[in-house]
Design a protein around this motif. Structure first.
Motif, PDB file in Angstrom:
ATOM      1  N   PRO A 675       9.605  38.229  60.650  1.00  0.00           N
ATOM      2  CA  PRO A 675       8.920  38.473  59.380  1.00  0.00           C
ATOM      3  C   PRO A 675       8.331  37.193  58.784  1.00  0.00           C
ATOM      4  CG  PRO A 675      11.324  38.655  59.135  1.00  0.00           C
ATOM      5  CD  PRO A 675      11.034  38.548  60.589  1.00  0.00           C
ATOM      6  N   GLU A 676       8.903  36.044  59.096  1.00  0.00           N
ATOM      7  CA  GLU A 676       8.421  34.771  58.542  1.00  0.00           C
ATOM      8  C   GLU A 676       7.191  34.259  59.287  1.00  0.00           C
ATOM      9  OE1 GLU A 676      10.425  32.473  56.116  1.00  0.00           O
ATOM     10  OE2 GLU A 676      10.712  34.586  55.594  1.00  0.00           O
ATOM     11  N   SER A 677       6.949  34.789  60.465  1.00  0.00           N
ATOM     12  CA  SER A 677       5.868  34.281  61.296  1.00  0.00           C
ATOM     13  C   SER A 677       4.531  34.446  60.604  1.00  0.00           C
ATOM     14  CB  SER A 677       5.862  35.011  62.638  1.00  0.00           C
ATOM     15  OG  SER A 677       4.807  34.530  63.449  1.00  0.00           O
ATOM     16  N   GLY A 678       3.747  33.367  60.620  1.00  0.00           N
ATOM     17  CA  GLY A 678       2.440  33.423  59.991  1.00  0.00           C
ATOM     18  C   GLY A 678       2.470  33.140  58.511  1.00  0.00           C
ATOM     19  N   VAL A 679       3.636  32.795  57.979  1.00  0.00           N
ATOM     20  CA  VAL A 679       3.753  32.494  56.546  1.00  0.00           C
ATOM     21  C   VAL A 679       4.147  31.031  56.401  1.00  0.00           C
ATOM     22  CG1 VAL A 679       4.927  33.079  54.402  1.00  0.00           C
ATOM     23  CG2 VAL A 679       4.526  34.844  56.151  1.00  0.00           C
ATOM     24  N   LEU A 680       3.428  30.309  55.539  1.00  0.00           N
ATOM     25  CA  LEU A 680       3.770  28.900  55.309  1.00  0.00           C
ATOM     26  C   LEU A 680       5.160  28.785  54.703  1.00  0.00           C
ATOM     27  CD1 LEU A 680       0.418  27.488  53.864  1.00  0.00           C
ATOM     28  CD2 LEU A 680       1.500  26.867  56.042  1.00  0.00           C
ATOM     29  N   PRO A 681       5.865  27.715  54.979  1.00  0.00           N
ATOM     30  CA  PRO A 681       7.179  27.511  54.370  1.00  0.00           C
ATOM     31  C   PRO A 681       7.061  27.553  52.846  1.00  0.00           C
ATOM     32  CG  PRO A 681       6.787  25.877  56.087  1.00  0.00           C
ATOM     33  CD  PRO A 681       5.507  26.642  55.919  1.00  0.00           C
ATOM     34  N   ALA A 682       8.089  28.025  52.202  1.00  0.00           N
ATOM     35  CA  ALA A 682       8.072  28.188  50.740  1.00  0.00           C
ATOM     36  C   ALA A 682       7.703  26.872  50.076  1.00  0.00           C
ATOM     37  CB  ALA A 682       9.440  28.657  50.266  1.00  0.00           C
ATOM     38  N   GLY A 683       6.785  26.976  49.111  1.00  0.00           N
ATOM     39  CA  GLY A 683       6.429  25.812  48.319  1.00  0.00           C
ATOM     40  C   GLY A 683       5.444  24.874  49.007  1.00  0.00           C
ATOM     41  N   GLN A 684       4.948  25.247  50.181  1.00  0.00           N
ATOM     42  CA  GLN A 684       4.010  24.358  50.874  1.00  0.00           C
ATOM     43  C   GLN A 684       2.635  25.013  50.918  1.00  0.00           C
ATOM     44  OE1 GLN A 684       4.619  23.321  55.130  1.00  0.00           O
ATOM     45  NE2 GLN A 684       5.283  21.343  54.358  1.00  0.00           N
ATOM     46  N   ASP A 685       1.613  24.249  50.537  1.00  0.00           N
ATOM     47  CA  ASP A 685       0.269  24.786  50.674  1.00  0.00           C
ATOM     48  C   ASP A 685      -0.353  24.290  51.981  1.00  0.00           C
ATOM     49  OD1 ASP A 685      -0.410  22.173  50.250  1.00  0.00           O
ATOM     50  OD2 ASP A 685      -1.178  22.471  48.206  1.00  0.00           O
ATOM     51  N   THR A 686      -1.581  24.724  52.245  1.00  0.00           N
ATOM     52  CA  THR A 686      -2.213  24.394  53.517  1.00  0.00           C
ATOM     53  C   THR A 686      -2.339  22.890  53.713  1.00  0.00           C
ATOM     54  OG1 THR A 686      -3.496  26.415  53.215  1.00  0.00           O
ATOM     55  CG2 THR A 686      -4.169  24.954  54.998  1.00  0.00           C
ATOM     56  N   ALA A 687      -2.736  22.201  52.638  1.00  0.00           N
ATOM     57  CA  ALA A 687      -2.922  20.751  52.746  1.00  0.00           C
ATOM     58  C   ALA A 687      -1.610  20.070  53.123  1.00  0.00           C
ATOM     59  CB  ALA A 687      -3.444  20.191  51.433  1.00  0.00           C
ATOM     60  N   ALA A 688      -0.523  20.487  52.471  1.00  0.00           N
ATOM     61  CA  ALA A 688       0.783  19.886  52.771  1.00  0.00           C
ATOM     62  C   ALA A 688       1.186  20.192  54.204  1.00  0.00           C
ATOM     63  CB  ALA A 688       1.838  20.419  51.800  1.00  0.00           C
ATOM     64  N   ALA A 689       0.878  21.399  54.649  1.00  0.00           N
ATOM     65  CA  ALA A 689       1.218  21.783  56.008  1.00  0.00           C
ATOM     66  C   ALA A 689       0.467  20.910  57.007  1.00  0.00           C
ATOM     67  CB  ALA A 689       0.887  23.255  56.240  1.00  0.00           C
ATOM     68  N   GLU A 690      -0.822  20.646  56.713  1.00  0.00           N
ATOM     69  CA  GLU A 690      -1.606  19.827  57.635  1.00  0.00           C
ATOM     70  C   GLU A 690      -1.083  18.404  57.681  1.00  0.00           C
ATOM     71  OE1 GLU A 690      -5.853  20.276  57.063  1.00  0.00           O
ATOM     72  OE2 GLU A 690      -5.601  22.448  56.845  1.00  0.00           O
TER      73      GLU A 690
END
Length: 854
Positions: A675-690
């Motif tokens: 269910p978590e697949s494809g969802v960014l970790p809580a509290g992280q936006d795309t920029a932070a993920a990159e």
RNA sequence: GGGCGAGUGGCGGAAUGGCAGACGCGCCAGCCUUAGGAGCUGGUGCCGCGUAAGCGGCGUGUCGGUUCGACCCCGACCUCGCCCACCA
């Protein structure tokens, strides 16, 4: 494009892609090194060539696949890498197989080589096959013979009669080839006997001192220690004792006794005053002369008994001492005392002078002997705990210490001196008196190379009644092994039965002569084979000196430690001898040596056909693919460790490569089961993920680069797994497919390429195609031709880090702080933390320590 | 007898003076599947307390030492592996 169905339709199937890339690499000649190309730095990578026993087992892969990763890693660094391959094709197993299966050793060997070539290619290893060497080729062993003749001219080869180790199956053995306390043959395990034979030797002892010098080469310490111990240099003195007449009235007694020079070697000249008797080896040349008529019968019986005893019995440490008195005496040169001369088999004829001065107070063996035969024991060395009054107290054990604390006692004018000082003073005194001199002894013996076997290099000499031993002239080389030999029986060397081979003409007088039928120890072949790789077809010399000048020494050698005092010592000897004869420039063969561990069978025993525990890599490759097997072997543990084979866990490597495959080809896919697949970790936006992706990728690159260079493949693979796990976490999210994502994927592939060359090549090509790039012929499109990527230090830096906080050495809290925070500020934050307040319980810290942390 | 090396979860191992157990196997739970000895996700050193998030203690072969702090350095010992073995 990203449906699960699509993934299923295009799964990672290693067996479908691996042979295709292997063929393509071979077609492109990617790994045929141009040895004359000086535009790039050279890197000579050598792995020990194999005996063609028939099949590769998993142990061969354990050595070779990480070695191949080293080669690919260095190529990506722009180096001109040479990684040749060959076969150690002479040796007894071929002969045994021939007898058993009625097949010629050459055929047996050749068919094994063919099979092993196929298996080696299935590893995807980048060997330079155009330089292949086979030692059973006349074009190779011809140069063994040529080198032997040059050694003979230089006095480095000689023929001598001496007691040799004789194996009932294998004939003569080098000393290094006899193993264990029971003295068994290293190859067949049979117990060896001693025989007196005329044999050929190489004078390795001439290089004993230089072989002790390891400066300039980076070898593992255990190997250096083993070689050092094997050479066994001992510093001491040679001391002349004079045999004494029967009575003290004249220099020479009525029976002709006395006046002989009896020389001994000792490492403890400082104990000379404590020499209370002497011992000769039973084989010592003065035994007959020194035996008093009264003792003749007893001495004769003892010497004969010693001769009948096997080496095993004589060398047993536990055995009680035996010996017999000769009836003669010698004079101790420092104090003029008459001391009895004994014969005992604990003194070895082959070491030192074959005679010793016995100092029972300070040598365990002499002590045991003196106890048994009631000989006097006189203390001449005392430690600080022994008072002068205690010196005369009878000793219960020998006192062997030789440190700086010890002083000399009962030693005439030297009494009271520190032992070290007395050592030098006594040697100096003996030299002045002409009764001794400083001397050095070695354990190492010359290398016995004669073998009574068929399948080896014929020793190129003939025996002539007129001219004696005559070398075969260079223009008659090679002395070829005849093909038509009857090797149906055991015992005798089959070459002896071949009249056409044996009977020849003397090159000097033209008269009838007989060829030497012994062949060379096959360790001769391996003592210079890496030189031959550089010019395998050269008709004029064993090695092309101009190529050798650029390519030697070997930069990195990989292989097992079992050759510590054989191949690895012989190779150093040959290199030095060849350098002295002007054939090569370098005096050391291998700059860096790495000994990988040994893979044992699942039962913990050495893998062998007789144990039935051999692991066949072909089945594993068929099931999992070469890349998975390669990675699994690297991941098992530290490379120098080895261990029992267990395929448990290889599935984890397969799953890892599957994840790499999916990250590269299907970044937007999601896992139906998660269910978590494809969802960014809580509290992280795309920029932070990159940012997180970039940081992780470059930090991984930094550490993986070091791990390749230091051959730490197990942690290298672990770090790549961590990066792929992180990519999986972001797969299907908004960050997937971003520039940062794509960079991380490419870096992962580049880092993985040396270790898993096929899957990375496949993915590299597919991604290039997806970008619309031409991925046609030519080497530039290969991932293995890409430069190793550079770390972006800015990207690798993190903005925050977690600081562990200890109170009195105990972990009490962890706190996230910005990187580069001032210590005072950090301290304030830490001291305000509730857990720290609680742990301090109102007390004020005496000291606050900011520990290392990168 | 001597030399060298190694002892860490159920397993392979990671960390060489600063968060012990990275990574993987195995195991447990869940998901997905017609099915699965396939795949995915999470958990997993031991003990205790708590419904729970969590909290506390113990823990790197044994015993000592050095240090604010030790798997790591020092000393002794035990076990295993390899090499040498009466080398004067």
């Amino acid at each position: 494009m990203s449906t699960p169905e699509h993934i299923r339709a295009d799964r990672y199937e290693p067996t479908a892609i691996e042979p295709r890339w292997q063929q393509r690499w071979a077609e492109l000649g990617l790994h045929d090194t141009d040895l004359r190309d000086a535009s790039k730095p050279k890197y000579y990578l050598l792995t020990m060539y194999d005996y063609p026993s028939g099949d590769l087992h998993i142990g061969h892969w354990y050595v070779k696949t990480p070695t191949d990763a080293i080669a690919r890693f260095h190529r990506m660094h722009g180096e001109n890498v040479f990684m040749p391959v060959g076969f150690d094709a002479f040796g007894l197993p071929a002969e045994n197989a021939a007898i058993k299966n009625k097949i010629h050793p050459r055929e047996w060997t050749q068919s094994n080589i063919d099979n092993m070539r196929r298996q080696l290619r299935s590893m995807g290893a980048t060997f330079d096959w155009k330089s292949e060497v086979k030692t059973c080729d006349p074009g190779y062993y011809r140069w063994n013979q040529w080198l032997f003749l040059r050694f003979l001219e230089a006095g480095l080869a000689y023929r001598a009669s001496s007691p040799v180790d004789w194996c009932p199956n294998d004939g003569t053995l080098a000393r290094e080839q006899v193993e264990g306390a029971d003295r068994h043959c290293w190859r067949c395990g049979a117990r060896v006997e001693k025989r007196e034979l005329d044999q050929w030797y190489l004078r390795i002892t001439k290089y004993a001192d230089e072989l002790l010098d390891f400066s300039g080469i980076e070898w593992p310490e255990p190997i250096r220690i083993m070689q050092t111990n094997w050479i066994g240099r001992s510093e001491g003195a040679e001391v002349s004792f004079t045999t004494a007449p029967d009575d003290e009235s004249s220099d020479r007694g009525p029976d002709g006794f006395g006046g002989d020079d009896l020389r001994v070697f000792t490492t403890r000249p400082d104990t000379l005053y404590g020499a209370t008797f002497m011992v000769l080896a039973p084989e010592h040349h003065l035994v007959a002369k020194l035996t008093h008529p009264d003792q003749a019968a007893e001495v004769k019986a003892y010497v004969e008994a010693a001769g009948r005893e096997t080496e095993i019995e004589r060398m047993s440490t536990e055995r009680e001492k035996t010996g017999v008195f000769t009836g003669s005496y010698a004079v101790n040169p420092v104090n003029g005392e008459r001391i009895p001369i004994w014969i005992a088999d604990y003194v070895l004829a082959g070491y030192g002078t074959g005679a010793i001065m016995a100092v029972p107070a300070h040598d365990d063996r002499d002590f045991a002997f003196a106890r048994k035969f009631g000989l006097p024991i006189v203390r001449v060395i005392a430690g600080p705990e022994i008072s002068d009054a205690d010196v005369a107290v009878p000793m219960e054990t020998a006192f062997v210490s030789h440190g700086t604390e010890e002083r000399m006692v009962n030693s005439g004018p030297h009494t009271g001196l520190p032992a070290k000082e007395g050592f030098a003073k006594i040697v100096a005194m003996l030299e002045v008196q002409g009764k001794g001199k400083a001397s050095v002894n070695y354990r190492i013996r010359d290398w016995l190379i004669s073998r009574q076997r068929y399948w080896g290099t014929p020793i190129p000499v003939v025996y002539c009644d007129t001219d004696g031993i005559v070398p075969v002239p260079d223009d008659q080389l090679p002395v070829r092994l005849p093909d038509t030999v009857d090797y149906g029986g055991r015992g005798e060397n089959p070459l002896k039965t071949d009249a056409a081979f044996v009977n020849t003409r003397c090159p000097q007088c033209g008269g009838p002569a007989w060829r030497e039928t012994d062949t060379m120890d096959t360790f001769i072949d391996s003592s210079w084979y890496w030189f031959r790789y550089l010019s395998p077809a050269d008709e004029n010399a064993p090695v092309d000196r101009s190529i050798e000048a650029r390519w030697c020494p070997v930069d990195q050698y990989t292989g097992g430690a079992e050759h510590a005092v054989m191949h690895l010592l012989y190779s150093r000897f040959f290199t030095k001898a060849m350098a002295d004869l002007g054939m090569v420039h370098e005096r050391e063969p291998f700059k860096r040596l790495f000994n990988q561990g040994q893979i044992l069978g699942a039962d913990g025993e050495r893998m062998s056909k007789s144990h039935g525990n051999v692991q066949d890599p072909d089945k594993l490759v068929l099931r999992y693919g070469a890349d998975t097997v390669r990675l699994f072997l690297m991941f098992m543990g530290p490379w120098d460790q080895g261990g029992p084979w267990s395929p448990t866990g290889i599935g984890g490597i397969g799953r890892f490569l599957n994840r790499v495959w999916h990250c590269a080809l299907d970044p937007h896919g999601v896992e139906a089961g998660d269910p978590e697949s494809g969802v960014l970790p809580a509290g992280q936006d795309t920029a932070a993920a990159e940012i997180a992706l970039r940081t992780a990728a470059h930090r991984t690159l930094r550490v993986v680069s070091e791990e390749y260079a230091e051959l730490r493949f197990n942690t290298m693979v672990a770090h790549l797994m961590e990066l792929s796990n992180l990519l999986m976490r972001y797969r299907g999210t908004e960050a997937a497919g971003s520039a940062a994502w794509n960079e991380a994927v490419l870096l992962l592939l580049l880092m993985l390429a040396p270790a898993a060359p096929h899957i990375t090549e496949e993915l590299w090509a597919r991604l290039a195609k997806a970008r619309g790039e031409e991925s046609g012929a030519g080497t530039a499109s290969s991932i293995h031709s890409q430069p190793w990527p550079a770390v972006d230090d800015a990207a690798a830096a993190e903005s925050e880090r977690e600081v562990p906080v200890q109170v009195n050495g105990k972990l009490r809290d962890k706190v996230m702080v910005p990187v580069g925070i001032a210590e005072a500020e950090l301290e304030a934050i830490v001291l305000a933390r509730p857990k720290i307040v609680a742990a301090l319980d109102g007390r004020v810290p005496l000291k606050v320590i900011h520990a290392g942390g990168r």
